[in-house]
Scaffold this active site. Sequence first.
Site, short mmCIF file in Angstrom:
data_model
loop_
_atom_site.label_atom_id
_atom_site.label_comp_id
_atom_site.label_asym_id
_atom_site.label_seq_id
_atom_site.Cartn_x
_atom_site.Cartn_y
_atom_site.Cartn_z
N LYS A 1 -3.98 -5.29 5.75
CA LYS A 1 -4.70 -5.38 4.48
C LYS A 1 -5.13 -6.47 3.71
CE LYS A 1 -1.75 -1.69 4.09
NZ LYS A 1 -2.48 -0.76 3.88
N ASP B 1 8.02 -3.42 -1.81
CA ASP B 1 6.75 -3.61 -0.97
C ASP B 1 5.66 -3.85 -1.81
OD1 ASP B 1 4.47 -2.24 0.70
OD2 ASP B 1 5.45 -0.35 -0.09
N CYS C 1 -0.17 8.80 2.27
CA CYS C 1 1.67 8.82 2.22
C CYS C 1 2.32 8.73 0.89
CB CYS C 1 1.47 7.60 3.24
SG CYS C 1 0.76 7.43 5.03
N GLN D 1 0.38 -3.90 -0.87
CA GLN D 1 -0.98 -3.66 -1.78
C GLN D 1 -1.46 -5.34 -2.96
OE1 GLN D 1 -3.21 -1.50 -1.10
NE2 GLN D 1 -2.25 -0.06 0.71
N HIS E 1 4.82 4.79 -1.49
CA HIS E 1 4.86 5.12 -0.13
C HIS E 1 6.19 5.17 0.78
CE1 HIS E 1 2.54 4.20 3.89
NE2 HIS E 1 1.57 4.14 3.06
#
Length: 414
Positions: free
Chosen positions: A232, A206, A372, A209, A129
């Site tokens: 999220k 990261d 992104c 998600q 991302h």
Amino acid sequence: MSHQHLEALDVAAIREEFPILQREFDGQQVVYLDNAATTQTPDPVVDAISDYYRRYNANVHRGIHHLSQEASIAYEEAHDRVAEFINADGREEIVFTKNTTEAENLVAYSWGLNELGPEDEIVLTEMEHHASLVTWQQIGKRTGADVKYIRVQEDGRLDAEHARELITDDTAMLSAVHVSNTLGTVNPVSELVDIAHEHDALAFIDGAQAVPTRPVDVEDIGADFYAFSGHKMCGPTGIGVLYGKEHLLAEMEPYLYGGDMIKKVTFEDAKWNDLPWKFEAGTPLIAQGIALAAAIDYVEEIGMDRIRAHEEALAEYAYERLAEFDDIEIYGPEPGPDRGGLVAFNLDDVHAHDLASIMNDYAVAIRAGDHCTQPLHDKLGVAASARASFYIYNTREEIDKLVTALDDARQLFA
């Protein structure tokens, strides 16, 4: 699927706690399939925010009065709740930020600018991302550190051999996405972390998600830093989390100054506050942090294993429905344990933005664009893609509506 033994979610009951899902546009009930961008917020989390503002709204760590004490305790306990949720050692390892992007920037500025030099290398993946890619790219430019990228293969998975080649004794930082927000790929992050550590490099994962959709244990993954966002996973916007190993956070200099991050100040110098407050300058994200703890309570009551099974089942169903058509290209791995709950695709000769516009006529909300991940789209040879992403309140019937709307787009552009 591998989770058939798990009791299925009571989606109808879950949907009752999300009034926004009852909204209609031109007589059609909204079908919300943009969960990778942001999930909806259930009543219990909205109630937690409202309760804070109605009953004990006050600044934290600054007041002796009852309201400040209540707010301080709730805010500190929110850090404890997050630490428990991802199996960190304690609140000292949990820094509240605005989002995953700010968490990336915090480490890049506080650690990267001070530790990196022209002899160092930063290793990313081609599916990063922009929050990771642009941040480390720019830190590389400022420090002279070289930035390298682990290849993405045709099947949407990382090239494991290439990772082993790229990560060397010159590597100072590996930053990798846990679950790709475009390909849906679930990366073998524990293995990547191990490779980085074999070369005395640090590892940043990261998890934007990943944390909302599957059990995440930072101890098990072994990463030095791990980040995710509240919005999220049924939480509010404006709250993210940076997990960092305590000894690293203790050594790092803050990059935001003032307010709550100080312990003592003179005209000549200042002494920083204890962890994690050292990295939370000014009035912090009080309501958001408290609401994030409520969101964690909400998803844990449902069960992270069950959430993962539900979204994997929906992704598999969506993949199968879309794969029925020769004029649809789907990106990322085939359904299975290394694919998360989203499907990015394109319909031949129809721009993703046009597709999303037609979907909107059916009150079907999807994302269109580069998500992104512009360099990844360049590699895929497309300017943009459409993306349907799923969460706890989505159903197979909603995917059927997506396919029906796709058929209409096909007729329109034929």
